[in-house]
Design a protein around this motif. Structure first.
Motif, PDB file in Angstrom:
ATOM      1  N   GLY A  61       0.792  -1.208   0.000  1.00 52.36           N
ATOM      2  CA  GLY A  61       0.000   0.000   0.000  1.00 52.36           C
ATOM      3  C   GLY A  61       0.823   1.255   0.000  1.00 52.36           C
ATOM      4  N   GLU A  62       1.790   1.385   0.906  1.00 53.43           N
ATOM      5  CA  GLU A  62       2.462   2.658   1.058  1.00 53.43           C
ATOM      6  C   GLU A  62       3.611   2.842   0.090  1.00 53.43           C
ATOM      7  OE1 GLU A  62       3.817   3.479   4.976  1.00 53.43           O
ATOM      8  OE2 GLU A  62       3.533   5.616   4.674  1.00 53.43           O
ATOM      9  N   VAL A 184       6.845   8.081   2.138  1.00 55.11           N
ATOM     10  CA  VAL A 184       7.370   7.768   0.803  1.00 55.11           C
ATOM     11  C   VAL A 184       6.923   8.836  -0.194  1.00 55.11           C
ATOM     12  CG1 VAL A 184       7.388   6.089  -1.074  1.00 55.11           C
ATOM     13  CG2 VAL A 184       7.359   5.306   1.310  1.00 55.11           C
ATOM     14  N   GLU A 185       7.881   9.395  -0.905  1.00 60.61           N
ATOM     15  CA  GLU A 185       7.594  10.344  -1.975  1.00 60.61           C
ATOM     16  C   GLU A 185       8.377   9.932  -3.217  1.00 60.61           C
ATOM     17  OE1 GLU A 185       8.199  14.399  -0.992  1.00 60.61           O
ATOM     18  OE2 GLU A 185       6.971  14.333   0.830  1.00 60.61           O
ATOM     19  N   VAL A 186       7.758  10.113  -4.371  1.00 57.82           N
ATOM     20  CA  VAL A 186       8.422   9.769  -5.627  1.00 57.82           C
ATOM     21  C   VAL A 186       8.296  10.931  -6.591  1.00 57.82           C
ATOM     22  CG1 VAL A 186       6.336   8.609  -6.486  1.00 57.82           C
ATOM     23  CG2 VAL A 186       8.546   8.108  -7.536  1.00 57.82           C
ATOM     24  N   HIS A 187       9.371  11.209  -7.301  1.00 52.20           N
ATOM     25  CA  HIS A 187       9.404  12.277  -8.293  1.00 52.20           C
ATOM     26  C   HIS A 187      10.085  11.735  -9.548  1.00 52.20           C
ATOM     27  CE1 HIS A 187       8.277  15.327  -5.259  1.00 52.20           C
ATOM     28  NE2 HIS A 187       9.017  14.588  -4.452  1.00 52.20           N
ATOM     29  N   VAL A 188       9.542  12.084 -10.698  1.00 55.81           N
ATOM     30  CA  VAL A 188      10.094  11.613 -11.968  1.00 55.81           C
ATOM     31  C   VAL A 188      10.152  12.785 -12.928  1.00 55.81           C
ATOM     32  CG1 VAL A 188       9.827  10.020 -13.906  1.00 55.81           C
ATOM     33  CG2 VAL A 188       9.114   9.317 -11.611  1.00 55.81           C
ATOM     34  N   TYR A 194      13.414   9.664  -8.463  1.00 51.22           N
ATOM     35  CA  TYR A 194      13.957   9.366  -7.140  1.00 51.22           C
ATOM     36  C   TYR A 194      12.838   9.174  -6.131  1.00 51.22           C
ATOM     37  CZ  TYR A 194      13.271  14.356  -5.976  1.00 51.22           C
ATOM     38  OH  TYR A 194      12.741  15.600  -5.755  1.00 51.22           O
ATOM     39  N   VAL A 195      13.152   8.364  -5.120  1.00 51.94           N
ATOM     40  CA  VAL A 195      12.239   8.074  -4.025  1.00 51.94           C
ATOM     41  C   VAL A 195      12.911   8.483  -2.729  1.00 51.94           C
ATOM     42  CG1 VAL A 195      10.999   6.268  -2.755  1.00 51.94           C
ATOM     43  CG2 VAL A 195      11.185   6.139  -5.253  1.00 51.94           C
ATOM     44  N   THR A 196      12.205   9.213  -1.883  1.00 56.13           N
ATOM     45  CA  THR A 196      12.686   9.504  -0.534  1.00 56.13           C
ATOM     46  C   THR A 196      11.746   8.827   0.446  1.00 56.13           C
ATOM     47  OG1 THR A 196      11.420  11.558  -0.383  1.00 56.13           O
ATOM     48  CG2 THR A 196      13.672  11.712  -1.232  1.00 56.13           C
ATOM     49  N   CYS A 197      12.306   8.344   1.554  1.00 52.40           N
ATOM     50  CA  CYS A 197      11.482   7.650   2.528  1.00 52.40           C
ATOM     51  C   CYS A 197      12.211   7.543   3.861  1.00 52.40           C
ATOM     52  CB  CYS A 197      11.101   6.252   2.041  1.00 52.40           C
ATOM     53  SG  CYS A 197      12.514   5.167   1.709  1.00 52.40           S
ATOM     54  N   LEU A 198      11.461   7.191   4.877  1.00 52.73           N
ATOM     55  CA  LEU A 198      12.013   6.865   6.190  1.00 52.73           C
ATOM     56  C   LEU A 198      11.945   5.358   6.362  1.00 52.73           C
ATOM     57  CD1 LEU A 198      13.035   7.731   9.031  1.00 52.73           C
ATOM     58  CD2 LEU A 198      10.622   7.834   9.727  1.00 52.73           C
ATOM     59  N   GLU A 199      13.101   4.736   6.610  1.00 51.15           N
ATOM     60  CA  GLU A 199      13.168   3.291   6.807  1.00 51.15           C
ATOM     61  C   GLU A 199      13.091   2.983   8.297  1.00 51.15           C
ATOM     62  OE1 GLU A 199      16.935   2.224   5.245  1.00 51.15           O
ATOM     63  OE2 GLU A 199      16.373   2.492   3.155  1.00 51.15           O
ATOM     64  N   LEU A 200      12.055   2.278   8.722  1.00 53.19           N
ATOM     65  CA  LEU A 200      11.963   1.769  10.090  1.00 53.19           C
ATOM     66  C   LEU A 200      12.336   0.297  10.048  1.00 53.19           C
ATOM     67  CD1 LEU A 200       8.629   3.430  11.298  1.00 53.19           C
ATOM     68  CD2 LEU A 200      10.976   4.240  11.558  1.00 53.19           C
ATOM     69  N   LYS A 211      16.111   3.501  12.527  1.00 48.58           N
ATOM     70  CA  LYS A 211      15.551   4.475  11.584  1.00 48.58           C
ATOM     71  C   LYS A 211      16.645   5.021  10.679  1.00 48.58           C
ATOM     72  CE  LYS A 211      11.833   6.016  14.641  1.00 48.58           C
ATOM     73  NZ  LYS A 211      11.203   7.192  15.304  1.00 48.58           N
ATOM     74  N   GLN A 212      16.362   5.024   9.386  1.00 49.32           N
ATOM     75  CA  GLN A 212      17.230   5.650   8.397  1.00 49.32           C
ATOM     76  C   GLN A 212      16.403   6.506   7.454  1.00 49.32           C
ATOM     77  OE1 GLN A 212      19.155   3.016  10.404  1.00 49.32           O
ATOM     78  NE2 GLN A 212      17.855   2.033   8.876  1.00 49.32           N
ATOM     79  N   VAL A 213      16.934   7.646   7.095  1.00 53.52           N
ATOM     80  CA  VAL A 213      16.365   8.434   6.010  1.00 53.52           C
ATOM     81  C   VAL A 213      17.074   8.002   4.731  1.00 53.52           C
ATOM     82  CG1 VAL A 213      16.050  10.731   5.062  1.00 53.52           C
ATOM     83  CG2 VAL A 213      15.846  10.375   7.522  1.00 53.52           C
ATOM     84  N   ALA A 214      16.308   7.630   3.729  1.00 52.15           N
ATOM     85  CA  ALA A 214      16.903   7.098   2.497  1.00 52.15           C
ATOM     86  C   ALA A 214      16.475   7.905   1.281  1.00 52.15           C
ATOM     87  CB  ALA A 214      16.512   5.639   2.301  1.00 52.15           C
TER      88      ALA A 214
END
Length: 237
Positions: A61-62, A184-188, A194-200, A211-214
């Motif tokens: 979903g996310e 999660v955000e995606v830009h094209v 690119y995708v930015t997200c927070l990894e738990l 937690k990582q910011v990726a």
């Protein structure tokens, strides 16, 4: 490739022991869990500190993307050509044509975002399972690709990047690992996304999450999206 031993720490940790180096310096090493790996070269400096391993269980979903419906076939308009046609239609006050082009552009952009999210999911699925074959297939080939693991310097070039993932997949963790991707955000734009997200992150048997910011950058090659940059940084609230 799955490790056979479960992670013993209460918190998944990825420690790096990488001295201040230039791109040509050698002798750097990773410590993943309780193991050390030597021989990787880096192109930036990084302090020695504990961080938590980014792993990968992509929740539905996310962060899941459906396969792209875009085609690389000849004659299929790309985003830039559609934008130019749209500008021309507006200048010529051909509003019916402009509306049609705007709809076509919107569909193309949605397809591109879905395709990039699908590539992002392939990367995290390979990471989650410690699957080196899938990891090799997820990355673009070339000297321009690089990875920044948590608390480590930049590792450049396809071969060196793959070597770093081999170290991660050979670490003393029990795969599959878990990760919940949030924000999660995606830009094209064209052939780059690119995708930015927070990894738990949580390893099996652990009660806490790292937690990582990726930031994951992808490029489209022959109609297919491949990762060219993965940058994960430890995040403290």
């Amino acid at each position: 490739m799955a490790a056979t031993a479960a992670a013993s720490p209460a918190r998944a940790s990825w420690r790096s022991a990488i001295p201040a180096t230039s791109a040509s310096a050698a002798g750097s090493c990773f410590r993943v869990g309780a193991r050390r790996f030597a021989g990787l070269q880096t192109t930036s400096t990084c302090p020695h500190q504990a961080t938590r391993l980014p792993a990968a269980h992509v929740k539905s979903g996310e962060a899941e993307g459906r396969p792209s419906t875009e085609s690389a076939a000849a004659g299929t308009p790309d985003e830039e050509s559609l934008r130019r046609e749209l500008e021309t239609a507006i200048q010529e006050e051909d509003y019916a044509r402009a509306a049609a082009l705007r709809d076509e552009l919107r569909v193309l952009q949605q397809d591109g975002r879905s395709a990039v999210l699908a590539a992002n999911t392939r990367f995290y699925t390979a990471f989650k399972n410690g699957d080196l074959v899938a990891m090799h297939q997820a990355w673009a080939k070339g000297d321009h690709v690089y990875v920044v693991h948590p608390s480590a310097g930049r590792i450049s070039g396809y071969e060196m990047v793959m070597q770093s993932w081999e170290m991660v997949c050979d670490a003393d963790y029990e795969f599959p690992l878990q990760i919940d991707l949030q924000d999660v955000e995606v830009h094209v734009r064209g052939d780059v996304g690119y995708v930015t997200c927070l990894e738990l992150v949580r390893t099996k048997g652990s009660s806490s999450w790292g937690k990582q910011v990726a930031t994951n950058v992808f490029e489209k090659v022959d109609g297919k999206w491949f990762m060219c940059i993965h940058h994960a940084s430890h995040f403290d609230e």
